[in-house]
Write a protein that holds these residues in place. Structure first.
Motif, mmCIF file in Angstrom:
data_model
loop_
_atom_site.group_PDB
_atom_site.id
_atom_site.type_symbol
_atom_site.label_atom_id
_atom_site.label_comp_id
_atom_site.label_asym_id
_atom_site.label_seq_id
_atom_site.Cartn_x
_atom_site.Cartn_y
_atom_site.Cartn_z
ATOM 1 N N LEU A 201 2.609 26.393 15.198
ATOM 2 C CA LEU A 201 3.481 27.560 13.874
ATOM 3 C C LEU A 201 2.283 27.924 12.792
ATOM 4 N N VAL B 5 3.540 25.619 7.321
ATOM 5 C CA VAL B 5 4.213 24.188 7.973
ATOM 6 C C VAL B 5 3.456 23.170 6.939
ATOM 7 N N PHE C 58 10.858 21.277 9.107
ATOM 8 C CA PHE C 58 10.874 22.597 9.568
ATOM 9 C C PHE C 58 12.227 23.047 10.497
ATOM 10 N N PRO D 177 11.667 24.438 15.183
ATOM 11 C CA PRO D 177 10.342 25.107 15.748
ATOM 12 C C PRO D 177 10.378 25.598 16.733
ATOM 13 N N GLU E 96 11.862 28.807 17.226
ATOM 14 C CA GLU E 96 10.996 29.957 16.798
ATOM 15 C C GLU E 96 9.832 30.189 17.901
#
Length: 246
Positions: free
Chosen positions: A203, A207, A221, A224, A227
């Motif tokens: 990331l 982060v 988060f 993740p 993403e």
């Protein structure tokens, strides 16, 4: 010769990614979750743009406006790359390498999008409602090494994210700071910590770092793995489109 359904399928994936990333942008503030805002904005714009290039009926903006958007995104990620290197160069640690590669990868993706708009053939199939992608035309046809470079970067990024997803085994991955990772490794569970750390590395620096770089953001988060899956889908689709232009 490729099947007619293939570009439609890729376009459908890109529209799905764009919608999902738009929802992330809206939901993260309400849920008080942390996301990579610049990445999600980039994924929305790239997804909509690539869908329009794959299926001209899905075109939403003029080519010139898309080119301006990707010039702006390239400038954004260039500035953040330089700023991050200036702040963290010489501090050591593998995290810095992963973080700066995050910015550089999206810089390359923005440049690849700009290249595809500049090199894509005009008229013909696109005007007839067919697929607008094809071999590069004009002066851009002489720069065969450029799309190959884009392909290499996209392939490496996709494989690295896939590997990060496979290594991370925690059902609810936590984003670990340097101190937290050290304490967990000392207390055991090293393989799980390694997976969580790799997930965090994949990331962006946001982060663990606020936009001004002055503090740590300890908010959880938001999804993740999803993403990262969106990023992998972007890399695969963009690579497919670049191959068509060779």
């Amino acid at each position: 010769m490729q099947p007619d359904w293939l570009p439609d399928s890729f376009a459908g994936v890109m529209i799905t990614v764009s919608i999902y990333c738009s929802v992330r942008l809206l939901a993260s503030r309400r849920l008080r979750r942390q996301i990579n805002v610049d990445v999600n904005i980039a994924h929305v714009t790239m997804g909509v743009a690539m869908a329009g290039m794959l299926v001209p009926a899905l075109t939403t903006l003029p080519t010139g406006l898309w080119e301006a958007i990707f010039v702006g995104l390239a400038g954004w990620f260039s500035w953040h790359s330089v700023r991050f290197i200036a702040r963290h160069l010489g501090q050591g640690g593998g995290h810095d390498l992963h973080h700066v590669s995050h910015y550089l990868t999206h810089l390359v993706m923005s440049c690849a999008m700009l290249y595809m708009y500049l090199a894509a053939p005009t008229g013909g199939a696109a005007n007839a409602g067919g697929m607008s992608m094809g071999a590069a035309t004009g002066a851009t046809a002489n720069f065969v090494g450029l799309p190959l470079f884009f392909l290499i970067v996209l392939s490496v990024s996709a494989v690295w994210h896939i590997d990060s997803l496979s290594v991370s085994s925690s059902p609810e991955p936590a984003v670990l700071g340097v101190a937290g990772a050290s304490e967990s490794m000392q207390g055991g569970g090293g393989s799980n910590v390694q997976g969580q750390t790799m997930l965090a590395d994949a990331l962006s620096p946001s982060v663990t770092e606020t936009p001004d770089g002055s503090a740590f953001d300890d908010r959880p988060f938001m999804a993740p793995r999803l993403e990262m899956a969106c990023h992998i889908a972007m890399c695969v689709t963009m690579g497919y489109m670049l191959i068509l232009m060779l």
